[in-house]
Design an enzyme around this catalytic site. Structure first.
Site, short mmCIF file in Angstrom:
data_model
loop_
_atom_site.label_atom_id
_atom_site.label_comp_id
_atom_site.label_asym_id
_atom_site.label_seq_id
_atom_site.Cartn_x
_atom_site.Cartn_y
_atom_site.Cartn_z
N LYS A 13 26.64 -55.25 60.86
CA LYS A 13 27.54 -56.52 61.10
C LYS A 13 28.69 -56.25 61.68
O LYS A 13 29.02 -57.07 62.56
CB LYS A 13 27.40 -56.97 59.56
N ARG A 88 29.07 -65.74 51.46
CA ARG A 88 28.42 -64.66 50.48
C ARG A 88 27.61 -65.25 49.34
O ARG A 88 26.76 -64.50 48.89
CB ARG A 88 29.17 -63.56 50.35
N ARG A 125 25.10 -42.78 55.83
CA ARG A 125 26.44 -43.06 55.72
C ARG A 125 27.13 -42.43 54.62
O ARG A 125 28.13 -41.77 54.76
CB ARG A 125 26.66 -44.33 56.04
N ARG A 138 35.10 -44.65 52.30
CA ARG A 138 35.19 -46.02 51.54
C ARG A 138 34.75 -45.67 50.22
O ARG A 138 33.74 -45.38 49.85
CB ARG A 138 34.32 -47.04 52.45
N ARG A 149 25.45 -53.20 45.85
CA ARG A 149 25.65 -53.97 46.98
C ARG A 149 24.54 -54.56 47.47
O ARG A 149 24.37 -55.85 47.83
CB ARG A 149 26.61 -53.29 47.88
P1 ADP Z 1 29.55 -54.80 53.67
O1 ADP Z 1 29.75 -53.35 53.95
O2 ADP Z 1 28.44 -54.93 52.69
O3 ADP Z 1 29.42 -55.66 54.95
P2 ADP Z 1 32.08 -56.07 53.43
O4 ADP Z 1 33.07 -55.18 54.07
O5 ADP Z 1 31.67 -57.38 54.04
O6 ADP Z 1 30.67 -55.45 52.87
O7 ADP Z 1 32.62 -56.50 51.80
C1 ADP Z 1 33.15 -55.20 50.86
C2 ADP Z 1 33.41 -55.81 49.42
O8 ADP Z 1 34.39 -56.83 49.44
C3 ADP Z 1 32.01 -56.53 48.94
O9 ADP Z 1 31.32 -55.78 48.35
C4 ADP Z 1 32.87 -57.51 47.80
O10 ADP Z 1 32.98 -56.85 46.85
C5 ADP Z 1 33.95 -57.84 48.60
N1 ADP Z 1 33.74 -59.08 49.50
C6 ADP Z 1 33.70 -59.44 50.69
N2 ADP Z 1 33.53 -60.54 51.31
C7 ADP Z 1 33.36 -61.47 50.00
C8 ADP Z 1 32.90 -62.74 49.58
N3 ADP Z 1 32.75 -63.85 50.57
N4 ADP Z 1 32.92 -63.18 48.34
C9 ADP Z 1 33.09 -62.32 47.47
N5 ADP Z 1 33.31 -60.80 47.58
C10 ADP Z 1 33.39 -60.37 49.10
#
Ligand code: ADP
Length: 195
Positions: A13, A88, A125, A138, A149
């Site tokens: 993404k 989300r 990863r 990370r 997650r």
């Molecule tokens: P991914 O690697 O799954 O795409 P992101 O980088 O988008 O994850 O988000 C990392 C973390 O940030 C999530 O696991 C969550 O804890 C928090 N987070 C991000 N966006 C949201 C949201 N819209 N609502 C709640 N928590 C969020």
């Protein structure tokens, strides 16, 4: 153009989001990046969310809603934006609608990747970064956190697709190809969207 991009962790993404935003000249707004930056900076928001991120849980809807409402009201987002990581949860869809006011989303793109592929990609990863000195790149790339997650994605984020399907905004894109192939599919869909 106002676009929402979503898909499971490991769907690629972030990479697609950057390319799409560049192609349409709109800001790439990643709530994950914004929250990680807040944690790194030790800001009040960062202190509030640090532990939640490390566990792979979601921060409270109202809190992330304030962050996103503030961000999309900035001048650079006036002509459009690409949201990556928001909404989300189903309640976040309504929070976004409130923040948009009279403005509308053009398209919601969901990257579709089978569970087995997602697991292989993100566990790969995590293992790669665990091998690097200093541990995971990370804090939320640890294996237990990744599994959590994925579980949270299925339970709380997948239902968001259904809401946008009913609104006629959802476009599903096969996310299993190469970065270029997936990007091509996305551009094929968005090319026809309102500008
Ligand atoms: P991914 O690697 O799954 O795409 P992101 O980088 O988008 O994850 O988000 C990392 C973390 O940030 C999530 O696991 C969550 O804890 C928090 N987070 C991000 N966006 C949201 C949201 N819209 N609502 C709640 N928590 C969020």
């Amino acid at each position: 153009m106002r676009i929402v991009l979503f898909g499971p962790p490991g769907a690629g993404k972030g990479t697609q989001a950057q390319r799409i935003a560049a192609a349409y000249g709109i800001p790439h707004i990643s709530t994950g990046d914004m929250l990680r930056q807040a944690v790194a900076a030790g800001s009040p928001l960062g202190l509030q969310v640090q532990e939640i991120l490390e566990r792979g849980h979601l921060v409270p809807d109202e809190l992330i809603g304030e962050v996103i409402a503030d961000r999309i009201s900035q001048p650079d987002a006036a002509g459009g934006f690409l949201l990556d990581g928001f909404p989300r949860t189903v309640p976040q869809v309504a929070i976004l609608e409130r923040a948009l006011g009279a403005k509308q989303l053009d398209r919601v793109v969901m990257l579709v990747v089978p569970d087995a592929v997602v697991e292989a990609r993100i566990l790969g990863r995590a293992q790669a970064s665990a091998g690097v000195e200093g541990g995971a790149a990370r804090a939320d790339d640890r294996i237990e956190t990744i599994r959590e997650r994925l579980r949270v994605y299925k339970q709380q984020t997948e239902p968001v697709a259904e809401v946008y399907r009913q609104k006629g905004l959802l476009a599903e894109v096969d996310g299993t190809g190469t970065i270029d192939e997936v990007f091509g599919l996305v551009i094929g869909i968005l090319g026809g969207a309102r500008g």
